[in-house]
Scaffold this motif. Structure first.
Motif, PDB file in Angstrom:
ATOM      1  N   TYR A 136     -17.373 -40.836  22.239  1.00 38.99           N
ATOM      2  CA  TYR A 136     -18.310 -39.866  21.687  1.00 38.99           C
ATOM      3  C   TYR A 136     -18.628 -40.101  20.216  1.00 38.99           C
ATOM      4  CZ  TYR A 136     -16.838 -37.520  25.959  1.00 38.99           C
ATOM      5  OH  TYR A 136     -16.550 -37.234  27.271  1.00 38.99           O
ATOM      6  N   SER A 137     -18.000 -41.073  19.593  1.00 42.12           N
ATOM      7  CA  SER A 137     -18.272 -41.332  18.176  1.00 42.12           C
ATOM      8  C   SER A 137     -18.016 -42.797  17.867  1.00 42.12           C
ATOM      9  CB  SER A 137     -17.400 -40.448  17.272  1.00 42.12           C
ATOM     10  OG  SER A 137     -16.030 -40.728  17.469  1.00 42.12           O
ATOM     11  N   THR A 138     -18.685 -43.290  16.832  1.00 45.51           N
ATOM     12  CA  THR A 138     -18.558 -44.681  16.401  1.00 45.51           C
ATOM     13  C   THR A 138     -18.153 -44.724  14.944  1.00 45.51           C
ATOM     14  OG1 THR A 138     -20.263 -45.409  17.964  1.00 45.51           O
ATOM     15  CG2 THR A 138     -19.753 -46.883  16.123  1.00 45.51           C
ATOM     16  N   VAL A 139     -17.076 -45.450  14.639  1.00 43.29           N
ATOM     17  CA  VAL A 139     -16.652 -45.642  13.264  1.00 43.29           C
ATOM     18  C   VAL A 139     -17.399 -46.848  12.693  1.00 43.29           C
ATOM     19  CG1 VAL A 139     -14.713 -46.100  11.715  1.00 43.29           C
ATOM     20  CG2 VAL A 139     -14.378 -44.671  13.738  1.00 43.29           C
ATOM     21  N   LEU A 140     -18.160 -46.632  11.646  1.00 41.06           N
ATOM     22  CA  LEU A 140     -18.920 -47.726  11.051  1.00 41.06           C
ATOM     23  C   LEU A 140     -17.970 -48.701  10.353  1.00 41.06           C
ATOM     24  CD1 LEU A 140     -22.033 -45.937   9.524  1.00 41.06           C
ATOM     25  CD2 LEU A 140     -21.731 -46.906  11.799  1.00 41.06           C
ATOM     26  N   PRO A 141     -18.239 -49.994  10.452  1.00 42.14           N
ATOM     27  CA  PRO A 141     -17.358 -51.009   9.839  1.00 42.14           C
ATOM     28  C   PRO A 141     -17.622 -51.172   8.348  1.00 42.14           C
ATOM     29  CG  PRO A 141     -19.157 -52.093  10.965  1.00 42.14           C
ATOM     30  CD  PRO A 141     -19.325 -50.622  11.241  1.00 42.14           C
ATOM     31  N   ILE A 142     -17.598 -50.067   7.620  1.00 38.36           N
ATOM     32  CA  ILE A 142     -17.825 -50.100   6.182  1.00 38.36           C
ATOM     33  C   ILE A 142     -16.805 -49.184   5.517  1.00 38.36           C
ATOM     34  CG2 ILE A 142     -20.303 -50.579   6.348  1.00 38.36           C
ATOM     35  CD1 ILE A 142     -20.836 -47.618   5.926  1.00 38.36           C
ATOM     36  N   LEU A 143     -16.643 -49.315   4.236  1.00 33.37           N
ATOM     37  CA  LEU A 143     -15.775 -48.442   3.457  1.00 33.37           C
ATOM     38  C   LEU A 143     -16.579 -47.915   2.278  1.00 33.37           C
ATOM     39  CD1 LEU A 143     -12.927 -47.263   2.923  1.00 33.37           C
ATOM     40  CD2 LEU A 143     -12.490 -49.288   1.506  1.00 33.37           C
ATOM     41  N   VAL A 144     -16.724 -46.609   2.200  1.00 36.97           N
ATOM     42  CA  VAL A 144     -17.481 -45.982   1.118  1.00 36.97           C
ATOM     43  C   VAL A 144     -16.496 -45.471   0.082  1.00 36.97           C
ATOM     44  CG1 VAL A 144     -19.044 -44.111   0.491  1.00 36.97           C
ATOM     45  CG2 VAL A 144     -19.406 -45.380   2.609  1.00 36.97           C
ATOM     46  N   GLU A 145     -16.521 -46.047  -1.097  1.00 33.77           N
ATOM     47  CA  GLU A 145     -15.636 -45.655  -2.182  1.00 33.77           C
ATOM     48  C   GLU A 145     -16.378 -44.705  -3.124  1.00 33.77           C
ATOM     49  OE1 GLU A 145     -12.803 -49.481  -2.723  1.00 33.77           O
ATOM     50  OE2 GLU A 145     -14.853 -49.723  -3.442  1.00 33.77           O
ATOM     51  N   PRO A 146     -15.647 -44.036  -4.025  1.00 32.76           N
ATOM     52  CA  PRO A 146     -16.323 -43.106  -4.943  1.00 32.76           C
ATOM     53  C   PRO A 146     -17.474 -43.746  -5.710  1.00 32.76           C
ATOM     54  CG  PRO A 146     -13.960 -42.765  -5.041  1.00 32.76           C
ATOM     55  CD  PRO A 146     -14.181 -43.968  -4.157  1.00 32.76           C
ATOM     56  N   ARG A 147     -17.332 -45.018  -6.073  1.00 30.19           N
ATOM     57  CA  ARG A 147     -18.406 -45.665  -6.829  1.00 30.19           C
ATOM     58  C   ARG A 147     -19.639 -45.948  -5.968  1.00 30.19           C
ATOM     59  NH1 ARG A 147     -17.854 -51.587  -6.584  1.00 30.19           N
ATOM     60  NH2 ARG A 147     -16.325 -52.121  -4.988  1.00 30.19           N
ATOM     61  N   ASP A 148     -19.505 -45.789  -4.641  1.00 22.25           N
ATOM     62  CA  ASP A 148     -20.624 -46.039  -3.731  1.00 22.25           C
ATOM     63  C   ASP A 148     -21.507 -44.811  -3.524  1.00 22.25           C
ATOM     64  OD1 ASP A 148     -19.782 -48.660  -3.329  1.00 22.25           O
ATOM     65  OD2 ASP A 148     -18.464 -48.082  -1.672  1.00 22.25           O
TER      66      ASP A 148
END
Length: 326
Positions: A136-148
């Motif tokens: 029911y959900s997909t984890v995107l292969p990215i990492l969002v950091e505070p600077r992003d």
């Protein structure tokens, strides 16, 4: 039209997860979701097929491991979702605003929508996240950091072919933080007035904390959600124990008043009695408990012609209850 649509889906499925470079893009920002661990239900917004929503997270968010974007299409537009795609952007500049149209940022992913009721994607914001893709959900292969941040989720029509159902459709978007199974303890030890601070040993769940840390109410100790046990020990103060519960995503403030190790005596006697300790009269009604020096003591209780005497030896860190009844 059908073959063009199939080719479009195949092309978009290959985009794009290489190094991102700043690009200019245009969109209408339907809303900004400022997430917080204090509001686990998140934010609900409404957007059109060519709109975007922005996501903001506080820099100091130790309990947020990611966020979830759930997109739901109205029934009238579900069969036309294959004509749409979504993009995710990071480091969007200037700050997203409903009255602004032109932005720049780094495009991370472009994906087509499927012809179903909606979409659920999860975006990690810390490396040690525990998010996993499921049915029911997909984890995107990215990492969002505070600077992003700001992070932008955008809908658009790649082929510029838009049905009338899509043109009038309003999509419901729910954006919520994904919390770790943790909370925190902010401990404040308060020392007896007029005394110098001495060394204390603090243990939580039988694990000793680093000396001098987590005891002044400034630095919070991250713990698993659930029940915990705390013990404070010192040669200068009485031992203190506390049981406490940590809630997911929340910080518990706990203040402990430390007391000296001088023995404490609590006297229970009739209000009309005359009470003396080691020959000195005391007002046991106004002050039923008080500290004494370590050693031997004698308590005398008198009512009329009757007298009761109690003797005891006081040791440091102990409390004594003396009951005088005639």
């Amino acid at each position: 039209m059908k073959s063009r649509r199939i080719a479009l889906v195949a092309l978009l499925s290959l985009c794009c997860l290489g190094p991102a470079l700043p690009e200019d893009f245009r969109t209408i920002v339907a809303g900004v979701a400022s997430l917080s661990a204090d509001s686990p239900d998140g934010v609900r917004l409404s957007m059109g097929y060519n709109d975007a929503v922005a996501v903001l997270i506080p820099k100091d968010s130790p309990f947020i491991q990611g966020f979830e974007i759930e997109l739901k299409a109205p029934p009238s537009a579900q069969s036309s979702l294959g004509f749409l795609a979504y993009e995710v952007w990071r480091r969007v500049d200037p700050s997203p605003d409903k009255n602004r149209y032109a932005y720049s940022g780094e495009r991370l992913i472009t994906q087509p929508l499927q012809s179903r009721a909606g979409l659920v994607i999860q975006v990690p914001v810390r490396k040690d996240h525990g998010l996993k893709s499921g049915p029911y959900s997909t984890v995107l292969p990215i990492l969002v950091e505070p600077r992003d941040l700001p992070f932008v989720f955008k809908l658009y029509a790649p082929s510029k072919v838009v049905t009338s159902d899509l043109e009038s459709a309003q999509f419901t978007v729910r954006i919520r933080p994904l919390l770790t199974d943790e909370g925190a303890l902010r401990l404040q030890l308060r020392y007896p007035e007029g005394t110098e601070r001495g060394q204390v040993a603090v243990t939580v769940d039988e694990k000793r904390l680093a000396e001098g840390r987590y005891i002044d109410g400034k630095e919070a100790l991250v713990l698993k959600a659930g029940n915990h046990f705390l013990h404070v020990a010192s040669e200068l103060y009485r031992d203190e124990t506390r049981s406490f519960t940590i809630e997911q995503g929340k910080t518990l403030d706990l203040s402990i008043e430390l007391a000296g190790t001088m023995p404490i005596v609590a006297i229970e006697a009739p209000d009309s009695a005359q009470v003396s300790l080691d020959g000195a009269k005391i007002n046991h009604v106004a002050k039923p408990s008080f500290t004494v020096d370590p050693g031997d003591h004698t308590v005398v209780c008198r009512i009329g012609d009757y007298t009761v005497t109690r003797k005891f030896t006081a040791f440091r860190g102990k409390t004594y209850r003396v009951v005088l009844a005639i």
